[in-house]
Design an enzyme around this catalytic site. Structure first.
Site, PDB file in Angstrom:
ATOM      1  CD1 TRP A 102       2.013   1.743   3.822  1.00 34.67           C
ATOM      2  CD2 TRP A 102       3.369   3.032   2.599  1.00 34.67           C
ATOM      3  NE1 TRP A 102       1.945   1.318   2.507  1.00 34.67           N
ATOM      4  CE2 TRP A 102       2.761   2.091   1.736  1.00 34.67           C
ATOM      5  CE3 TRP A 102       4.277   3.951   2.051  1.00 34.67           C
ATOM      6  CZ2 TRP A 102       3.024   2.040   0.365  1.00 34.67           C
ATOM      7  CZ3 TRP A 102       4.537   3.893   0.680  1.00 34.67           C
ATOM      8  CH2 TRP A 102       3.925   2.953  -0.142  1.00 34.67           C
ATOM      9  CG  ASP A 172       0.044   7.977   5.124  1.00 36.26           C
ATOM     10  OD1 ASP A 172      -0.977   8.062   4.406  1.00 36.26           O
ATOM     11  OD2 ASP A 172       1.052   7.320   4.796  1.00 36.26           O
ATOM     12  CE  LYS A 196      -2.643   2.390  -1.253  1.00 35.46           C
ATOM     13  NZ  LYS A 196      -1.489   3.078  -0.705  1.00 35.46           N
TER      14      LYS A 196
END
Ligand SMILES: *Cc1c(COP(=O)(O)O)cnc(C)c1O
Length: 361
Positions: A102, A172, A196
């Protein structure tokens, strides 16, 4: 009927109580005669829903008054572009820590808008650790530093917050937001895709310090300018109304669970249970991540004998333990145990893993 536990990395399990409440309110929200899906986003009903959601999130995270909370769309991935578009300003340089897939994607996207200076990377050891902050090669004049507090694929989590002085810290937090207390005042901007730890996909939450808003260049499209969304209370266009509503229910559920401090204790206990089982398996199971940065949310693990992976996944499925297959890029297994995964689910998985070792070890 077997109880089902869903270990998906995202979209992920939601609390059953919340789903049942959404079901009860699906056709008629609070006597309005309408489903939340059918309401005008500018009407008083949805106004109440989004206002309460923001207030509850502010309370849960202790968000200071000089931060805006934005309910946007396009997932965390669109923030990989929106952050540099809005924050790079005249400096044109941002610092990045690369601890996995990511962070790598965020770096790649930022390069479209300016210079992405990678201050440290753990790619040399397959993203299995976090480079010590003392080794970071900071550029000195960066517009911000971006990092990924929890790498969802690699299962690597910071248990500390970087200290980069006056440089705004951008995080993030897609896969560990609300799983533990954080001091928001240490951050310039936090973003998180909802699917999530917050709610349904289609929603991304951005928490941004007010002084960082308004620096987007003239060529930045309206929809990509934080200032537009901040000035319009996330209603410049139609927000993801149903996703905001479910997120709001999750926030209330979390408050009833003792908030982030309360759920953190549960999360620690859940993660410990699985790591202890893996480490105590004599090598039958293994986790590749350095001990000091193992994720509480995503636990990747392998079997010593790769040929047993398919039987493991098949039997797990039959036992109601779903979506344990690891990310396609790393293989093996991964158990994602976000806030909404009950302790019983982790216990069921641990029991299954012990039994599988007994019968296949
Ligand atoms: C899932 C995830 C993303 C991507 O989220 P989308 O909503 O699919 O864009 C980005 N960063 C992290 C850390 C993630 O876990």
């Amino acid at each position: 009927m077997t109880t089902i536990y869903n270990f998906s990395a995202g979209p992920a399990v939601l609390p059953k109580d919340v789903l049942q409440q959404a079901q009860q309110e699906l056709l008629d929200w609070h006597g309005s005669g309408m489903s939340v899906m059918e309401m005008s986003h500018r009407g008083p009903e949805f106004g109440q829903i989004i206002t309460e959601a923001e207030a509850d999130l502010r309370e849960l995270m202790g968000i200071p008054a000089n931060y805006k909370v934005l309910f946007l769309q396009g997932g965390a991935t669109s923030q990989f572009a929106m952050v540099p578009m809005n924050l790079l300003g005249d400096k044109g340089v941002a610092d990045f820590v690369n601890t996995g897939q990511w962070s790598s994607k965020a770096i790649k996207e930022a390069k479209k808008f300016g210079t992405a200076n990678v201050v440290a990377s753990s790619e040399d050891r397959n993203y299995s650790y976090i480079p010590d902050q003392a080794s970071w090669n900071l550029s000195g004049d960066a517009a911000y530093l971006h990092y990924t507090p929890n790498e969802t694929i690699g299962g690597v989590e910071y248990h500390w917050v970087p200290n980069v002085g006056e440089v705004p810290l951008v995080a993030d937090m897609s896969s560990n937001i609300l799983s533990r207390p954080v001091d928001v005042s240490k951050f310039g901007l936090i973003y998180a895709g909802a699917q999530k730890n917050i709610g349904p996909s289609g929603l991304v939450i951005v928490i941004v310090r007010e002084d960082l808003i308004g620096k987007a260049g003239k060529s930045v499209p309206t929809m990509f300018d934080y200032k537009v969304h901040a000035e319009n209370d996330s209603m410049y266009n139609t927000p993801a109304t149903f996703a905001v509503y479910v997120a709001g229910l999750i926030f209330k559920w979390l408050k009833a669970k003792g908030g982030v401090a309360g759920i953190e204790q549960v999360n620690i206990a859940k993660a410990d249970r699985l790591y202890q089982l893996i480490d105590g398996s004599g090598g039958f199971y293994s986790n590749p991540v350095a001990l000091d940065c193992r994720s509480r949310m995503n636990i990747p693990f392998r079997l010593r004998d790769e040929a047993l992976e398919n039987p493991f996944l098949k039997l797990a499925d039959a036992a109601g333990l779903l979506q344990l297959k690891g990310h396609k890029s790393v293989g093996g297994m991964r158990a994602s145990i976000y806030n909404a995964m009950p302790r019983e689910g982790v216990e069921a998985l641990a029991g299954f893993m012990s039994e599988f070792q007994r019968t296949h070890g």
